[in-house]
Design a protein around this motif. Structure first.
Motif, PDB file in Angstrom:
ATOM      1  N   LEU A 186       0.843  -1.194   0.000  1.00  0.00           N
ATOM      2  CA  LEU A 186       0.000   0.000   0.000  1.00  0.00           C
ATOM      3  C   LEU A 186       0.878   1.243   0.000  1.00  0.00           C
ATOM      4  CD1 LEU A 186      -2.617  -1.057   2.716  1.00  0.00           C
ATOM      5  CD2 LEU A 186      -3.010  -0.996   0.273  1.00  0.00           C
ATOM      6  N   PHE A 188       3.864   1.436  -1.137  1.00  0.00           N
ATOM      7  CA  PHE A 188       4.456   1.518  -2.469  1.00  0.00           C
ATOM      8  C   PHE A 188       3.516   2.249  -3.414  1.00  0.00           C
ATOM      9  CE2 PHE A 188       7.164   0.192  -5.910  1.00  0.00           C
ATOM     10  CZ  PHE A 188       6.303   0.118  -6.997  1.00  0.00           C
ATOM     11  N   ALA A 189       2.251   1.871  -3.380  1.00  0.00           N
ATOM     12  CA  ALA A 189       1.271   2.497  -4.277  1.00  0.00           C
ATOM     13  C   ALA A 189       1.133   3.979  -3.962  1.00  0.00           C
ATOM     14  CB  ALA A 189      -0.072   1.796  -4.156  1.00  0.00           C
ATOM     15  N   GLN A 190       1.176   4.326  -2.666  1.00  0.00           N
ATOM     16  CA  GLN A 190       1.067   5.742  -2.304  1.00  0.00           C
ATOM     17  C   GLN A 190       2.249   6.522  -2.845  1.00  0.00           C
ATOM     18  OE1 GLN A 190       0.685   5.022   1.929  1.00  0.00           O
ATOM     19  NE2 GLN A 190      -1.374   5.875   1.903  1.00  0.00           N
ATOM     20  N   TYR A 192       4.153   5.588  -5.422  1.00  0.00           N
ATOM     21  CA  TYR A 192       4.072   5.532  -6.887  1.00  0.00           C
ATOM     22  C   TYR A 192       3.127   6.602  -7.412  1.00  0.00           C
ATOM     23  CZ  TYR A 192       3.632   2.964 -11.395  1.00  0.00           C
ATOM     24  OH  TYR A 192       3.644   2.558 -12.702  1.00  0.00           O
ATOM     25  N   SER A 193       1.996   6.774  -6.702  1.00  0.00           N
ATOM     26  CA  SER A 193       0.988   7.743  -7.139  1.00  0.00           C
ATOM     27  C   SER A 193       1.226   9.126  -6.558  1.00  0.00           C
ATOM     28  CB  SER A 193      -0.408   7.267  -6.728  1.00  0.00           C
ATOM     29  OG  SER A 193      -0.614   5.956  -7.124  1.00  0.00           O
ATOM     30  N   LYS A 194       2.333   9.282  -5.813  1.00  0.00           N
ATOM     31  CA  LYS A 194       2.707  10.576  -5.238  1.00  0.00           C
ATOM     32  C   LYS A 194       1.597  11.153  -4.351  1.00  0.00           C
ATOM     33  CE  LYS A 194       5.900  11.685  -9.015  1.00  0.00           C
ATOM     34  NZ  LYS A 194       6.333  10.323  -9.152  1.00  0.00           N
ATOM     35  N   LEU A 225       9.952   3.464   1.101  1.00  0.00           N
ATOM     36  CA  LEU A 225       8.498   3.501   1.083  1.00  0.00           C
ATOM     37  C   LEU A 225       7.976   4.141   2.372  1.00  0.00           C
ATOM     38  CD1 LEU A 225       7.722  -0.063  -0.297  1.00  0.00           C
ATOM     39  CD2 LEU A 225       8.100   2.061  -1.549  1.00  0.00           C
TER      40      LEU A 225
ATOM     41  N   PHE B  55       3.139  -1.883 -13.640  1.00  0.00           N
ATOM     42  CA  PHE B  55       4.567  -1.885 -13.371  1.00  0.00           C
ATOM     43  C   PHE B  55       5.036  -3.322 -13.205  1.00  0.00           C
ATOM     44  CE2 PHE B  55       4.883  -2.860  -8.811  1.00  0.00           C
ATOM     45  CZ  PHE B  55       3.592  -2.599  -8.360  1.00  0.00           C
ATOM     46  N   GLU B  81      11.397   3.194 -11.632  1.00  0.00           N
ATOM     47  CA  GLU B  81      10.186   3.285 -10.815  1.00  0.00           C
ATOM     48  C   GLU B  81       9.124   2.323 -11.291  1.00  0.00           C
ATOM     49  OE1 GLU B  81      10.878   7.870  -9.617  1.00  0.00           O
ATOM     50  OE2 GLU B  81       9.034   7.402 -10.730  1.00  0.00           O
ATOM     51  N   ILE B  96       4.020  -7.336  -1.284  1.00  0.00           N
ATOM     52  CA  ILE B  96       4.050  -5.928  -1.659  1.00  0.00           C
ATOM     53  C   ILE B  96       3.286  -5.718  -2.964  1.00  0.00           C
ATOM     54  CG2 ILE B  96       5.603  -4.121  -2.506  1.00  0.00           C
ATOM     55  CD1 ILE B  96       7.519  -4.845  -0.294  1.00  0.00           C
ATOM     56  N   GLY B  99      -0.399  -5.866  -2.189  1.00  0.00           N
ATOM     57  CA  GLY B  99      -0.796  -4.641  -1.492  1.00  0.00           C
ATOM     58  C   GLY B  99      -0.915  -3.475  -2.450  1.00  0.00           C
ATOM     59  N   ALA B 100       0.014  -3.376  -3.391  1.00  0.00           N
ATOM     60  CA  ALA B 100      -0.064  -2.305  -4.392  1.00  0.00           C
ATOM     61  C   ALA B 100      -1.316  -2.470  -5.243  1.00  0.00           C
ATOM     62  CB  ALA B 100       1.182  -2.325  -5.265  1.00  0.00           C
ATOM     63  N   TYR B 102      -4.131  -3.850  -4.219  1.00  0.00           N
ATOM     64  CA  TYR B 102      -5.255  -3.434  -3.363  1.00  0.00           C
ATOM     65  C   TYR B 102      -5.520  -1.944  -3.569  1.00  0.00           C
ATOM     66  CZ  TYR B 102      -5.301  -7.497  -0.077  1.00  0.00           C
ATOM     67  OH  TYR B 102      -5.408  -8.740   0.521  1.00  0.00           O
ATOM     68  N   CYS B 103      -4.392  -1.198  -3.697  1.00  0.00           N
ATOM     69  CA  CYS B 103      -4.491   0.256  -3.721  1.00  0.00           C
ATOM     70  C   CYS B 103      -4.750   0.790  -5.115  1.00  0.00           C
ATOM     71  CB  CYS B 103      -3.191   0.832  -3.168  1.00  0.00           C
ATOM     72  SG  CYS B 103      -3.462   2.231  -2.095  1.00  0.00           S
ATOM     73  N   LEU B 105      -3.003  -0.072  -8.150  1.00  0.00           N
ATOM     74  CA  LEU B 105      -1.998  -0.210  -9.198  1.00  0.00           C
ATOM     75  C   LEU B 105      -2.150  -1.569  -9.880  1.00  0.00           C
ATOM     76  CD1 LEU B 105       1.219   1.269  -7.566  1.00  0.00           C
ATOM     77  CD2 LEU B 105      -0.525   2.402  -8.926  1.00  0.00           C
TER      78      LEU B 105
END
Lengths: 388, 486
Positions: A186, A188-190, A192-194, A225, B55, B81, B96, B99-100, B102-103, B105
């Protein structure tokens, strides 16, 4: 309030502030609106923070009446909710697993006060109160526990699988330790999406030895992260005391290269301070570990009496000395932010709220049979058929 | 069969063999060939270009250019990236990735081989596959897990397992397995675009193989549907289901089976009455079996020889049935009856051999492929090969429709036999098309042993073309006993 305070001043152990407020209170005969007062109040945390590889935040926490009363209300609500769940389980309305959080409320409430709904939280199976802190309703909790349609997962998840995506609450996870890499994902996604937001991944002292935690921490540190790993150390992993499970029970130090902070998890203000500090840190410097020194009154789950591996004296001792709700109550009373009666009224209100929610949940129907086959896929294909 | 006979066959029926080959290999008029590796690389490239949320993550996907060079050039193009090299920690990086997802991506997580996915299988099953269901639709997981699956060459027991059956048994996952370049491109694109967790099982030995692709396949919007199998080759005698590398083997089997013979000499030492019976049977064959338009053209008895112009399959069907008088496998009631007649035909076969050339000819030792060809030429089996493409969901309707047409089924897979794909396909066919089956379903699978290293043992542990040929024959005639099982 003023009169009662004068009457009991000799026996009260209130702080200096009570004496200072006395003339003020006697001067004002009308009840002032207490719940929205945001005049800053500074409170010292119960114990200082200990740190590993970083500075400690200050012991002085800024708060206000509104916040303290919100803390009281929320924690009392959570306490009442968990105790009610206990009764429902014994009445066989809740089946399977039921892991109760009473005693640990300060962690959920203090954390929520430090962050926004843009920040993500993921936790393990002891998730009822974290769900409520993120905005979940009592009805959603009780209905889900009883497997009804109005539950937050429409009855298909159960106690361990509460989710609230619109508040960035990602569960509720049944496999010990798995939520930590997910939480780092999660984060990481934050990044990645800034998003400029952080993720709190909560786990217990039992999960603290999981290999995947260290794998995820390693990657999080390599990739910077914004992940905050929060160890809710209630000192028992199911029935195994921390000294029997961990060679090093200093969980805040286990991150090695990652900084850590040890926090009194029964003090909501200390939790709030630590989480604010951690959020700032994680956004700039990558992962940090918070160890919340907390305690659960119930056993591991409803099938565990909780007394075969710890003494009743220990439990009552913590309840008397460190109970988070009582701490806030004392704080409120000592700062004259509300009377005892007002607090008792709040608790009565809460009791009613909980009872109403339970009654409503009991009326709620079980899911339709067709729900058995829904949501297996986000994009179903109509190719798989049910077996006759 | 026999060398000279084969040459004559080839000379006579070369025209028949060639179309069979080109039908197998061409999908349209375009002749561009790309390897499976190129197909996968281009699919990843295009999907990453189209959607910034996609990604890549895995061991050596970046600077090493991919352990099998599938992700070659992508780090340079998309930057660190979006193409992330991970440490050797499958549980951690898979978690990971989930989890990404889930969010919101869209990760593509590479396992260097699927054997290593076992380290992360909790995240694939419990964190990815089940989340949408447990959250009643709140948390969807648009992730792809990809990598080589199954046996390679000489890599031993811990690096050779096939995971198709394990992942395909889990609701919430989609499991795809491409065979050729078209499959690789279309299915990977579909997997990346799909909002559900997809397990994408590639095959290391196929990476370097080239296949022709049409312009449509090369277009960046090309996509194959999930849940649809492809009939790689049409047939009418037996259905062979396969996925990944085994599709290639099954097609080879077909190629070997599709050879025609123009003439066959049948002689019989039976009495006149029996000759009449043979004649009537041959007429019935003429009306009952017309393969590719080649009908029985002439039937006659000269002395002790009948000359028949017929597709080989039909005549040999007759021959073998007459020879194996107590064998049953029979499509027509009429033929069934006559099988009980005892006629001596083995001498007639050898007479036929001599008559063709005047020389006595012997079988040539050769590779198993052409030997299989010889065997199957005699049998003239036209197999229908189904390339499953999608293991979960399994395209049961295509499989069942095919079995209803051919009445026989062979399933082929590389993995362990117990609780494998073949078991599921067999059960599905038994459930839905039982009355259409004329023979028990046969499963060809890897041997029920961990993969050995020694070359000869490894060869025995994985299905070969001959195994499929034998099974095809068994399914059609039951004249060859089952191979001994351990």
């Amino acid at each position: 309030m003023a009169l009662s305070r004068l009457a009991s001043s000799s026996s009260s152990s209130s702080s200096r502030s009570a004496d200072l407020l006395k003339p003020l209170c006697s001067a004002i005969s009308l009840r002032r609106p207490i719940s929205t007062d945001t005049t800053p109040i500074t409170v010292e945390t119960s114990v200082p923070f200990t740190s590993h590889q970083c500075d400690t935040p200050s012991r002085s926490v800024q708060t206000n009446a509104k916040e303290l009363l919100t803390f009281f209300r929320d924690m009392a609500l959570m306490r009442r909710m968990e105790i009610a769940a206990d009764s429902l389980y014994k009445a066989k309305l809740i089946r399977g697993f039921c892991h109760l959080y009473d005693g640990q409320e300060a962690v959920a409430v203090g954390m929520e006060a430090a962050i926004t709904k843009k920040d993500c939280i993921i936790t393990a199976y002891r998730d009822h109160c974290t769900f409520v802190a993120r905005g979940g309703t009592l009805l959603e909790v009780f209905a889900e526990l009883m497997g009804r349609q109005a539950g937050c997962s429409r009855g298909k998840g159960g106690s361990m699988h509460f989710y609230k995506k619109d508040s960035n609450f990602y569960g509720g996870h049944g496999i010990v330790g798995a939520q930590v890499p997910l939480g780092c994902g999660l984060a990481f996604a934050q990044k990645y999406s800034k998003d400029e937001a952080v993720t709190f991944a909560l786990y217990g002292d039992g999960a603290a030895n999981q290999g995947q935690l260290f794998e995820a921490l390693n990657i999080s540190a390599l990739w910077d992260l914004p992940a905050i790993l929060v160890c809710e150390n209630n000192h028992y992993g199911m029935g195994t005391a921390e000294w029997r499970a961990s060679k090093s029970p200093a969980y805040y130090k286990r991150g090695d290269y990652a900084p850590g902070l040890k926090v009194d998890g029964m003090d909501a203000l200390a939790v709030k301070q630590a989480c604010t500090f951690a959020k700032e840190h994680a956004l700039k410097n990558g992962p940090i570990i918070l160890e919340m020194d907390t305690y659960r009154y119930h056993g591991h789950s409803m099938s565990d009496p909780g007394s075969t591996y710890r003494t009743r004296d220990e439990i009552t001792g913590v309840r008397q000395e460190r109970d988070p709700v009582e701490r806030i109550r004392k704080l409120i009373l000592s700062h004259d932010l509300a009377t005892e009666k007002e607090l008792k009224d709040i608790e009565k209100e809460i009791r009613k709220e909980v009872d109403d929610a339970i009654a409503q949940a009991k009326e709620n129907p079980l899911p339709e049979s067709s729900e058995l086959f829904t949501n297996v896929y986000a994009k179903g294909l109509g190719v798989e058929m049910s077996f006759h | 069969m026999l060398a000279i006979a084969r040459q004559r066959m080839l000379g006579q029926s070369f025209k028949k063999i060639l179309p069979a080959v080109s039908v197998l290999r061409s999908y349209s008029s375009a002749a561009k060939q790309i390897t499976v590796r190129e197909a996968l690389n281009s699919a990843l490239d295009e999907e990453m270009s189209a959607d910034p949320k996609v990604f890549l993550m895995g061991e050596e996907v970046g600077e090493y250019q991919g352990a099998y060079k599938i992700t070659k050039g992508l780090l340079e193009k998309y930057g660190p990236e979006r193409v992330l090299d991970t440490p050797i920690t499958e549980a951690g990086f898979t978690g990971i990735g989930v989890g990404a997802a889930y969010c919101g991506l869209k990760p593509v997580v590479e396992f260097m081989t699927f054997n290593f996915s076992m380290q992360a299988i909790d995240h694939i099953i419990n964190s990815a596959a089940k989340s949408n269901y447990m959250s009643a639709g709140q948390i969807s997981v648009p992730i792809v897990f990809r990598g080589p699956n199954g046996a390679a060459a000489g890599v031993g027991a811990q690096h050779s397992q096939c995971y198709a059956a394990w992942y395909a048994s889990c609701p919430g996952l989609k499991v795809l397995s491409p065979y050729n370049s078209e499959d690789a491109r279309g299915l990977l694109k579909a997997a990346i675009r799909d909002p559900d967790p997809v397990v994408f099982l590639e095959n290391e030995l196929l990476y370097g193989e080239s296949f022709p692709v049409s312009d449509e396949v090369l277009d960046s919007s090309f996509c194959l549907p999930i849940g649809k199998a492809k009939i790689e080759r049409e047939g009418k005698d037996v259905t062979i289901t396969a996925f990944s590398k085994m599709v290639g083997y099954a097609l080879k089997v077909c190629l070997l089976c599709s050879v025609y013979l123009d003439k066959l000499y049948v002689s019989s030492t039976a009495g006149y009455a029996r000759k009449i019976k043979i004649m009537s049977l041959l007429y019935q064959i003429r009306h009952g079996h017309s393969n590719k338009g080649k009908k029985v053209l002439a039937v006659g008895i000269e002395n002790k020889i009948s000359v028949i112009d017929t597709p080989l399959r039909a005549s040999l069907t007759l021959l073998l049935r007459l020879k194996n008088t107590f064998e049953k496998l029979c499509l027509e009631q009429v033929l069934l009856k006559s099988v009980k007649e005892k006629l001596c035909l083995s001498t007639s076969m050898s007479n036929a051999k001599q008559n063709l050339s005047g020389e006595k000819l012997e079988d040539e030792p050769g590779d198993s492929g052409s030997h299989a060809a010889e065997m199957l030429e005699k049998d003239g089996i036209y197999a229908e090969v189904i390339n499953l493409r999608s293991i979960r969901p399994l395209d049961r309707s295509t499989i069942n429709a095919s079995v209803r047409k051919t009445n026989r089924l062979i399933t082929v897979e590389e993995g362990f036999p117990q609780h494998g794909l073949g078991a599921e396909i067999c059960a599905s066919v038994v459930e839905e098309s039982f009355s259409y089956l004329d023979a028990p379903v046969e499963r060809i699978a890897g041997a029920d042993v961990p993969m050995p290293y020694a070359a000869n043992l490894e060869r025995m542990a994985v299905p070969q073309v001959e195994d499929i040929v034998r099974a095809a024959k068994r399914a059609c005639y039951r004249s060859v006993p089952l191979a001994a099982t351990a």
